[in-house]
Structures are given as C-alpha cells and as structure tokens.
Design a protein around this motif. Structure first.
Motif, short mmCIF file in Angstrom:
data_model
loop_
_atom_site.label_atom_id
_atom_site.label_comp_id
_atom_site.label_asym_id
_atom_site.label_seq_id
_atom_site.Cartn_x
_atom_site.Cartn_y
_atom_site.Cartn_z
N SER A 81 9.33 21.75 -40.18
CA SER A 81 10.35 20.81 -40.64
C SER A 81 11.47 21.54 -41.39
CB SER A 81 9.73 19.75 -41.55
OG SER A 81 8.79 18.99 -40.84
N THR A 108 5.32 21.34 -34.04
CA THR A 108 4.09 21.60 -34.79
C THR A 108 2.88 21.57 -33.86
OG1 THR A 108 5.04 20.71 -36.82
CG2 THR A 108 2.64 20.84 -36.71
N ARG A 109 2.79 20.55 -33.02
CA ARG A 109 1.67 20.47 -32.07
C ARG A 109 1.69 21.64 -31.10
NH1 ARG A 109 -2.01 16.81 -32.10
NH2 ARG A 109 -2.56 17.24 -29.96
N GLY A 130 3.44 21.98 -40.18
CA GLY A 130 4.44 20.91 -40.12
C GLY A 130 5.51 21.03 -41.18
N PHE A 150 7.22 16.99 -35.11
CA PHE A 150 5.90 16.65 -34.57
C PHE A 150 5.61 17.48 -33.31
CE2 PHE A 150 4.06 14.04 -31.11
CZ PHE A 150 2.75 13.98 -31.54
N ARG A 151 6.57 17.53 -32.39
CA ARG A 151 6.33 18.22 -31.12
C ARG A 151 6.18 19.72 -31.31
NH1 ARG A 151 3.48 19.15 -28.38
NH2 ARG A 151 3.72 19.96 -26.32
N ALA A 205 8.63 14.88 -27.50
CA ALA A 205 7.68 14.14 -28.34
C ALA A 205 7.57 12.70 -27.87
CB ALA A 205 8.12 14.19 -29.80
#
Length: 121
Positions: free
Chosen positions: A81, A22-23, A77, A19-20, A106
């Motif tokens: 991953s 990707t953002r 993402g 998540f982190r 995150a």
C-alpha cells in the motif's frame, strides 16, 4: 487517467490494487521463485500417513527477516500500500497504469471467486 472523480473512488482503486499485488507476492505460484530463498520446507506426515510440506521462514539474518515479512499477508499489504500510494502521488504514467491494471485484475479475481462459489466449482 487519474485522478479519479472522487476520493472514495481513488480509495477503492488503490485498495483493489493493493489487494491484488499483496496476494500476488504472498500466495501466487508465479512469485514462488522469488519467495523460495527466504523459506525452508518442512515435511510432516499427517494422520493418514500423507506427507505434507510446510514453508517456514528461515530463522536468521536478512533472509529470515524477509521470510517473516513474506509470510504475513497483513505486513506485505502495508508495504504494498505504501508503494502504490507513493506511485500515485508521484503522478508517473507507469504508476497509474500499474495501479489500474492491478485494480482491474482484483475485480476479475473477486468475480471469479463469487462465480465459483455460486456454481460450486
């Protein structure tokens, strides 16, 4: 440092790290110089006459393909991953450190959003 005590813990750590990262790649300003070669700026006036700038992926070639990829949070993402799971299964110390740092970042980002919403900032 790894392996975590359970598969669920590992899943959460890898999920937070994904998540982190990707953002970071798709949205964060610090990565803007790396994204900019793959986008063109489109200026449009809204109803109030204010000029708004939109980023559109370039239309052709490798730059267009990468621009399309970078404009899709879900697509990035998946690749992020894949990269993080690869780092984990290689058992490289630097991979473990990177994954842990991203997961902790995150959690910090999520806490910041929650606190901001509660305090209405």
């Amino acid at each position: 440092m790894f392996p975590p005590q359970s598969e669920f813990t590992l899943f959460i750590i890898l999920g937070l790290a994904s998540f982190r990262l990707t953002r970071l790649i798709v949205f964060d300003k610090i990565m803007e110089p790396l994204r900019s070669p793959f986008f063109k700026e489109i200026e449009e006036k809204n109803e109030e006459g204010i000029v708004e700038i939109f980023l559109m992926p370039k239309e052709k070639g490798l730059q267009g393909w990468i621009g399309q990829l970078l404009s899709c949070f879900w697509c990035v993402g998946v690749w992020v991953s894949l990269f993080l799971v690869f780092l984990y299964i290689q058992h490289w110390f630097i991979g473990d450190v990177l994954i842990l740092i991203l997961a902790v970042a995150a959690v910090g980002a999520i806490i910041e959003v929650i606190i901001s919403k509660i305090m209405d900032i």
